[in-house]
Design an enzyme around this catalytic site. Structure first.
Site, PDB file in Angstrom:
ATOM      1  N   HIS A 405       0.813  -1.222   0.000  1.00  0.00           N
ATOM      2  CA  HIS A 405       0.000   0.000   0.000  1.00  0.00           C
ATOM      3  C   HIS A 405       0.847   1.273   0.000  1.00  0.00           C
ATOM      4  O   HIS A 405       0.330   2.367  -0.224  1.00  0.00           O
ATOM      5  CB  HIS A 405      -0.941   0.014   1.213  1.00  0.00           C
ATOM      6  CG  HIS A 405      -2.297   0.555   0.904  1.00  0.00           C
ATOM      7  ND1 HIS A 405      -2.518   1.548  -0.038  1.00  0.00           N
ATOM      8  CD2 HIS A 405      -3.522   0.265   1.420  1.00  0.00           C
ATOM      9  CE1 HIS A 405      -3.799   1.832  -0.091  1.00  0.00           C
ATOM     10  NE2 HIS A 405      -4.432   1.072   0.780  1.00  0.00           N
ATOM     11  N   ASP A 409      -1.960   1.996  -4.889  1.00  0.00           N
ATOM     12  CA  ASP A 409      -3.231   2.433  -4.303  1.00  0.00           C
ATOM     13  C   ASP A 409      -4.316   1.388  -4.557  1.00  0.00           C
ATOM     14  O   ASP A 409      -4.238   0.605  -5.506  1.00  0.00           O
ATOM     15  CB  ASP A 409      -3.663   3.767  -4.913  1.00  0.00           C
ATOM     16  CG  ASP A 409      -2.720   4.903  -4.543  1.00  0.00           C
ATOM     17  OD1 ASP A 409      -2.106   4.833  -3.455  1.00  0.00           O
ATOM     18  OD2 ASP A 409      -2.584   5.843  -5.349  1.00  0.00           O
TER      19      ASP A 409
END
Length: 433
Positions: A405, A409
């Site tokens: 992450h 995204d």
């Protein structure tokens, strides 16, 4: 009589130390020149140490699992003559032959290398890691006919295994993988019927299993994972695959993997953030132009990741051939260090045991890993050319993704999965261009 001190040689690639994986000698053993001494594991490969002299072993450096620095004494050998009090000839190192099984769909099509043929070491071996038993179907009764190929029956006979005691992980037909699971579960305790009581045991985590533990812990500790799962209708793809296999001639059999890899490679130029490495210490993301695709493979020792170089430049048949080649090289212990490192994105598949969904751990320093799951048949609503809906039996497969992450995204992962879904559900798009 003199003493020859065998020091751990410079194995190369900047290696400063190596772990003792297994000893082939013990104190008091006689060893011949070029005889095997020990297997040493580095970050890159397992290396076999050979004796440059003949003599009697009088000292060894430690036990399996101990880490030895390059240049330190590994074995002391009593020899005829003066020994090496002043100088020592350069010791030799040879790549160890390892028995590895790659977990790929339809891997049974590749002729298996016989397991458990390696000579036992002279000293008492370390306990072997026992994988958890696989949830599989009940074994057929003693009166039932066991479905198995002649090769599987011969191997079971050679190993002294009663096929009635082996359970099938798929459709009731026993395969080599079922024998491997049976052997692994019963390692060290003899062959026992299902449900037999087993004694507790302590297993030292060494060698490849320790490397896996360290890498997985580092990945989960340093990478904020997130998972995304999408459902794919693979009915048309499976029909296409069957048609291509009917006319394949002497070409390798196509599994699901070459189609999935081709689709992934088509999409990665649009999603370069997925085909990347993240150096968190330097704060640099490297996005790769080529796709060096890792195939997570389960072996008796643990997980390994053979790499298909420049996967984006290979067609379906070439990908199938390369998967087969890497599988065979792994089984023969012939896979090179360069074939087990350098992947830019990884696919992990458990084939028919893939489950409904998975949350795979990212192969650090990569930023994404993709996991196809088991294909199941399910009634689905489908529309015909007029737009009317009807219920049909369709083949459905979930594909799971885990992403870093810090680099990827959620929108990127979801968009990639939806574009991948379009390709997989319309296989003509995979084959075009």
């Amino acid at each position: 009589m003199g003493r020859y001190t065998f020091t751990l040689p410079d194995i190369g690639e900047g290696i400063a130390e190596a772990e003792i994986v297994a000893w082939h000698v013990k104190v008091g053993d006689t060893v011949e020149e070029d005889g095997r001494l020990a297997d040493m594991m580095t970050d890159k490969a397992t290396v076999e140490m050979e004796s440059p002299v003949s003599g009697v072993v009088v000292e060894v450096a430690g036990e399996a699992g101990d880490v030895i620095a390059i240049g330190s004494a590994l074995v002391v050998i009593e020899v005829e003559g003066a020994g090496n009090e002043t100088a020592a000839p350069a010791p030799k190192a040879a790549v160890v032959e390892e028995r590895i099984e790659v977990e790929t769909p339809d891997a049974g099509d590749v002729e298996r290398v016989e397991a458990a043929t390696r000579p036992a070491p002279a000293r008492e071996p370390e306990p072997q890691i026992r994988p958890e038993p696989v949830e599989v179907r009940e074994a057929p009764s003693a009166s039932a006919k066991v479905l198995a190929s002649p090769a599987v029956r011969k191997r079971a006979k050679d190993l002294g295994i009663d096929l009635v005691e082996v359970r099938s992980a798929e459709d009731g037909r026993l395969r080599h993988a079922d024998l491997d699971a049976f052997l692994a579960y019963n390692a060290g305790g003899g062959f026992q019927p299902a449900g037999g009581k087993r004694a507790d045991e302590q297993v030292r985590v060494i060698g490849l299993r320790r490397r896996i533990a360290e890498n997985m812990a580092a990945s989960k500790r340093n990478i904020p994972h997130f998972a995304y799962v999408e459902e794919f209708d693979v009915t048309a793809l499976e029909e296409t695959r069957a048609q291509l296999n009917e006319g394949r001639g002497d070409r390798p059999k196509l599994t699901m993997l070459p189609f999935l890899i081709t689709a992934i490679c088509k999409l990665l130029p649009k999603y370069p953030m997925l085909n990347a490495h993240y150096d968190d210490e330097a704060g640099v993301v490297t996005r790769y132009g080529s796709v060096h695709l890792g195939i997570a493979a389960q072996t008796p020792a643990g997980l390994m990741v053979p790499v298909i170089r420049d996967a984006q430049g290979r067609n379906l048949w070439q990908l199938a051939a390369e998967i087969t080649r890497l599988a065979q090289a792994a089984r023969d212990g012939a896979a090179k260090s360069s074939e087990l490192s350098g992947s830019t994105i990884t696919v992990t598949s458990l084939g028919p045991m893939g489950g409904v969904a998975t949350t795979p751990v990212i192969n650090r320093p990569e930023v994404a890993i993709i996991g196809p799951n088991r294909i199941v048949e399910r009634p689905m609503f489908v529309k015909d050319a007029t737009g009317a809906e009807r219920i049909e039996k369709r083949k459905i497969m979930n594909i799971s993704m885990s992403c870093d992450h810090r680099v990827v995204d959620g929108w990127d992962a979801a968009s990639f999965a939806q574009d991948l879904k379009k390709l997989i559900e319309a296989p003509a798009l995979i084959l075009a261009g």
